[in-house]
Structures are given as structure tokens and as C-alpha cells.
Enzyme design. Structure first.
Site, PDB file in Angstrom:
ATOM      1  N   ASP A 124     -13.637  -4.102  -1.546  1.00  0.00           N
ATOM      2  CA  ASP A 124     -13.446  -3.791  -0.125  1.00  0.00           C
ATOM      3  C   ASP A 124     -14.802  -3.962   0.552  1.00  0.00           C
ATOM      4  O   ASP A 124     -15.706  -3.149   0.352  1.00  0.00           O
ATOM      5  CB  ASP A 124     -12.943  -2.357   0.062  1.00  0.00           C
ATOM      6  CG  ASP A 124     -11.538  -2.160  -0.478  1.00  0.00           C
ATOM      7  OD1 ASP A 124     -10.805  -3.155  -0.606  1.00  0.00           O
ATOM      8  OD2 ASP A 124     -11.172  -1.005  -0.778  1.00  0.00           O
TER       9      ASP A 124
ATOM     10  N   ASP B 169       0.876  -1.171   0.000  1.00  0.00           N
ATOM     11  CA  ASP B 169       0.000   0.000   0.000  1.00  0.00           C
ATOM     12  C   ASP B 169       0.912   1.218   0.000  1.00  0.00           C
ATOM     13  O   ASP B 169       1.681   1.420   0.946  1.00  0.00           O
ATOM     14  CB  ASP B 169      -0.878   0.025   1.248  1.00  0.00           C
ATOM     15  CG  ASP B 169      -1.965  -1.036   1.223  1.00  0.00           C
ATOM     16  OD1 ASP B 169      -2.299  -1.514   0.124  1.00  0.00           O
ATOM     17  OD2 ASP B 169      -2.473  -1.395   2.292  1.00  0.00           O
TER      18      ASP B 169
END
Length: 255
Positions: free
Chosen positions: A131, A12
Site C-alpha cells: 500500500d 474487501d
């Protein structure tokens, strides 16, 4: 279980650094993306996923120069996501050296995007990122923009819709927002529900805190690949330790 299960570290990236948070917040620095990716390649990771986690929020394109730098250093498949909204973005990222791209927010706003991109580039290089957060018993909703916006869309139905037919996504990157960074294990009910609902590989993401959790994602969640960040970024375990632990549980991996 004929194919080897993949272990995938996730990078990330925010402001040019690898970061890791808990439930998409409380961010900690984990190093330089190129150096981190190179280390995972040498350790024997099966793939690497690079997510520019603020590109969609900032409304900008993915960091192409960083994708190029990572692609020059690693010799395993590289999947890139963040800020991808159109075919030109995909072309630029693939030309920069990525093997696959992953899309989350843009597919919500343009549900035909996955179909269009799969037709142009092939479904094998298109990954739909989901998500998901539990909103009721055995029901999960989809969130976008780094987990900030609830879409009102059912995660299981969305996974089926985005992967159906010849021009659906070739893979699902499934992240449990409830488990992300908490290190208590994957949301196994969610992982299993999506794995059972689709005919393409599912990457389980969110919640790995020990090596046993990786095996659970495969044996109980029926995932085809397992993604982790914290346990690898901060030196708790190596990729090889993870693979050996999975092998001891009867899971086929590439050593």
C-alpha cells in the site's frame, strides 16, 4: 505481451460484508462475499482477491469459514489476505481452498517472513501486498494497517527486496492509496516504476473509474493484471465489458 492480462475483482471484507471506501475510508456496503464472488466467477473474472481488511488492525486471524464458503462456489484462482502472520495461517487458508495468500503488515514487522513462506509453500502462492502513498516527486512510501501507519520504507526498494531471489514473493499486489476509490485511474508512474523494478507479475490496484483506466494500467503502467472493485461492485460495468474494452485496445485477455 504473450500472457493474457488478468482482470481481478477485489472483495474487501469487513464484519462479514464486502465493502468499498475512498482512500481507505468512507466505507459503503457492497453485499455478501460469497454471493459477490460467485457472480464474478460466472461473469468471467480471471481471479478473485479476498481481503479481510480489519484482521491485521484487530490482531485476529482471517475469516477461515468465509474463505471455505467462497472456495466452494468459485472455480477460478482465489487469493486471500488479512491477518496472516505465520506459516500456520498460510496452511489454514490454503487448506480452506485458497490458491494464493497475500501479506502486507506482517512482512514489514518480519522481513524474513516472505522468504520463509516461499521456501515452505512455493513462491507461486505468495503475494506481497504494498500500500503505497506518494511522499515526494517520484517517491512513494509504504503504509500498513489499512493505510493507517506509515513505515518510512520506500515502496520501490521494498518491492525489489521482497521479490528478489528464488524465495521471494511470486507476485506484487500494488495499491496506490492516493488513488484508491477516487476513480481517476491508477497511479501510472508508481505502477510503471514497480513493474520496471521487479521480475515478477504486478497487479495494479487503486483508482479505476472507467474501462479505459484498466487498459492504461497495462499499456502505460506495464501491469500484468488489473484489479478493480467499485466499478464492478455497484454495477457500472461487467467483467466481460471490461475484457472487450481491453481487447479493443490490443490487449490480450481471456474472453
Amino acid at each position: 505481451m504473450s500472457l493474457a492480462i488478468r482482470i481481478i475483482p477485489c472483495l474487501d471484507v469487513c464484519d462479514g460484508r464486502v465493502v468499498k471506501g475512498t482512500k481507505f475510508i468512507d466505507i459503503k456496503d457492497a453485499g455478501d462475499p460469497v454471493e459477490v464472488a460467485k457472480r464474478y466467477d460466472l461473469e468471467g473474472a480471471d481471479e478473485i482477491i479476498f481481503l479481510d481488511i480489519t484482521a491485521s488492525i484487530d490482531g485476529r486471524d482471517t475469516m477461515i469459514h468465509m474463505v471455505e464458503a467462497i472456495a466452494e462456489q468459485v472455480f477460478i484462482p482465489l487469493t486471500v489476505g488479512g491477518g496472516i502472520r505465520k506459516a500456520a495461517d498460510v496452511r489454514a487458508i490454503l487448506n480452506a481452498g485458497a490458491d494464493k495468500i497475500t501479506i502486507n503488515s506482517a512482512a514489514i514487522f518480519n522481513p524474513n517472513l516472505i522468504n520463509q513462506l516461499s521456501k515452505e509453500f512455493g513462491s507461486q502462492c505468495i503475494v506481497i501486498a504494498i500500500d503505497a502513498k506518494k511522499i515526494d516527486y517520484n517517491k512513494w512510501g509504504i503504509f500498513t494497517h489499512g493505510g493507517r501507519k506509515y513505515t518510512g520504507i520506500d515502496a520501490i526498494e521494498w518491492a525489489k527486496k521482497m521479490t528478489c531471489g528464488d524465495n521471494g514473493a511470486g507476485e506484487v499486489l500494488l495499491t496506490s492509496m492516493d488513488c484508491d476509490g477516487v476513480k481517476t485511474g491508477f497511479d501510472l508512474l508508481l505502477t510503471r516504476a514497480v513493474s520496471d523494478a521487479v521480475d515478477v507479475p504486478v497487479i495494479a490496484s487503486g483508482g479505476v473509474g472507467n474501462l479505459e483506466h484498466l487498459s492504461e494500467g497495462v499499456l502505460q503502467g506495464a501491469a500484468d493484471a488489473v484489479l478493480a472493485a467499485s466499478i464492478f461492485h455497484f454495477g457500472e460495468y461487467t467483467i466481460q465489458q471490461a475484457k472487450k474494452a481491453m481487447q479493443e485496445n490490443g490487449i490480450k485477455v481471456r474472453l
